[in-house]
Design a protein around this motif. Structure first.
Motif, PDB file in Angstrom:
ATOM      1  N   GLN A 218      42.723  39.547  39.086  1.00 11.05           N
ATOM      2  CA  GLN A 218      41.350  40.008  38.848  1.00 11.05           C
ATOM      3  C   GLN A 218      40.534  39.950  40.135  1.00 11.05           C
ATOM      4  OE1 GLN A 218      39.094  37.688  36.017  1.00 11.05           O
ATOM      5  NE2 GLN A 218      37.716  39.379  35.575  1.00 11.05           N
ATOM      6  N   ASP A 219      40.667  38.865  40.887  1.00 12.88           N
ATOM      7  CA  ASP A 219      39.926  38.728  42.147  1.00 12.88           C
ATOM      8  C   ASP A 219      40.330  39.822  43.130  1.00 12.88           C
ATOM      9  OD1 ASP A 219      38.680  36.513  41.140  1.00 12.88           O
ATOM     10  OD2 ASP A 219      39.933  35.056  42.202  1.00 12.88           O
ATOM     11  N   THR A 222      39.001  43.231  42.052  1.00 11.15           N
ATOM     12  CA  THR A 222      37.553  43.322  42.288  1.00 11.15           C
ATOM     13  C   THR A 222      37.254  43.612  43.754  1.00 11.15           C
ATOM     14  OG1 THR A 222      37.108  41.756  40.496  1.00 11.15           O
ATOM     15  CG2 THR A 222      35.363  42.074  42.127  1.00 11.15           C
ATOM     16  N   GLU A 223      38.051  43.025  44.638  1.00  9.66           N
ATOM     17  CA  GLU A 223      37.786  43.143  46.080  1.00  9.66           C
ATOM     18  C   GLU A 223      38.459  44.354  46.717  1.00  9.66           C
ATOM     19  OE1 GLU A 223      37.943  40.279  50.081  1.00  9.66           O
ATOM     20  OE2 GLU A 223      38.477  39.497  48.092  1.00  9.66           O
ATOM     21  N   ASP A 225      40.414  48.162  46.093  1.00 15.36           N
ATOM     22  CA  ASP A 225      40.682  49.272  45.181  1.00 15.36           C
ATOM     23  C   ASP A 225      42.140  49.725  45.313  1.00 15.36           C
ATOM     24  OD1 ASP A 225      38.085  49.387  44.215  1.00 15.36           O
ATOM     25  OD2 ASP A 225      37.416  50.709  45.841  1.00 15.36           O
ATOM     26  N   TYR A 230      44.091  47.150  37.068  1.00 10.44           N
ATOM     27  CA  TYR A 230      43.607  46.006  36.290  1.00 10.44           C
ATOM     28  C   TYR A 230      42.580  46.495  35.267  1.00 10.44           C
ATOM     29  CZ  TYR A 230      41.966  41.318  35.203  1.00 10.44           C
ATOM     30  OH  TYR A 230      41.657  40.152  34.545  1.00 10.44           O
TER      31      TYR A 230
END
Length: 252
Positions: A218-219, A222-223, A225, A230
């Motif tokens: 997830q981290d 998020t950071e 692309d 996800y």
């Protein structure tokens, strides 16, 4: 000269089911160190490339599962009777997420060229050899209580099992189910039973393993692309052979 006397040991003697059950009960006093799983997730984040973080996290978290199992064995005062060349458990269904399958494939791609190409050639032959059995097991319902037994009746080996040596071609990267299924009794139990009731699966370790792998994914999603899809890659489950066949077909 000092004379060393060896005590005679009955090598055919194995623990009884009652003894194993009693020792398993002692795990109620075993404290699982969840912080160690979190530490492995943090260690993986020190890698610069996001894909490297995921692969490192996969290996480090799986490694921690093995560490915890060794510590539990010590706590119980017994060791598995599993041994190199005994591969009956490699005929059980292995169900993983797409993320885990992708990380396993990446780990294989990062191996030495000769080993990597050997595994790919082995997989290509595997899918040619077992296409009929694969079609049958893929039609089975995971949620059916008879699923595991029906799968085992096919005697379908894991795609990564070398059936000549009974060894795993990607042992250090093997998925969680392969690490948490053990026998503490006579190994012949596995030989003589399709789904032995006496064997042990430490499935509760999945929570800490997958929880931390999910957080790492997830981290990264998020950071960065495009590294993973996800959350779909986390929640899509299938048989390991299905994911590996996709890979081999795509690379052909």
């Amino acid at each position: 000269m000092k004379i060393i006397k060896f005590r005679k040991v009955n090598i055919m003697s194995h623990r009884s089911l009652k003894d194993v059950q009693n020792r398993l009960e002692t795990l109620q006093t075993y404290e699982l160190d969840e912080g160690e799983f979190e530490a492995k997730q943090d260690e993986a984040k020190t890698y610069k490339q996001p894909k490297d973080q995921l692969v490192a996290g996969y290996h480090k978290l799986l490694g921690e599962v093995s560490v915890q199992m060794n510590q539990m064995d010590h706590h119980m005062g017994m060791s598995p009777t599993c041994f190199m060349g005994c591969a009956f458990c490699c005929y059980f269904p292995i169900i993983v997420t797409r993320l885990e399958a992708d990380l396993l494939k990446t780990a294989i791609n990062q191996m030495e060229p000769e080993r990597r190409e050997h595994i790919k050639a082995h997989l290509k032959q595997y899918f040619d050899t077992y296409q009929d059995k694969l079609a049958h097991v893929e039609s089975l319902d995971f949620d059916d209580e008879q699923f595991k037994f029906d799968y085992r009746k096919q005697w379908l080996p894991c795609p990564l099992l070398d059936t000549e040596t009974n060894t795993c071609l990607a042992y250090e990267s093997r998925p969680l189910p392969c690490r948490t299924y053990v026998n503490y009794m006579d190994p012949k139990i596995c030989e003589h039973n399709l789904v032995p009731e006496e064997t042990v699966s430490f499935e509760f370790l999945y929570q800490d393993y997958m929880g931390n792998l999910n957080e790492l994914a997830q981290d990264i999603a998020t950071e960065y692309d495009g590294v993973i899809d996800y959350p779909d890659d986390i929640f899509e489950y299938n048989l390991l052979p299905v994911f590996l066949r996709e890979w081999i077909e795509e690379s052909s």
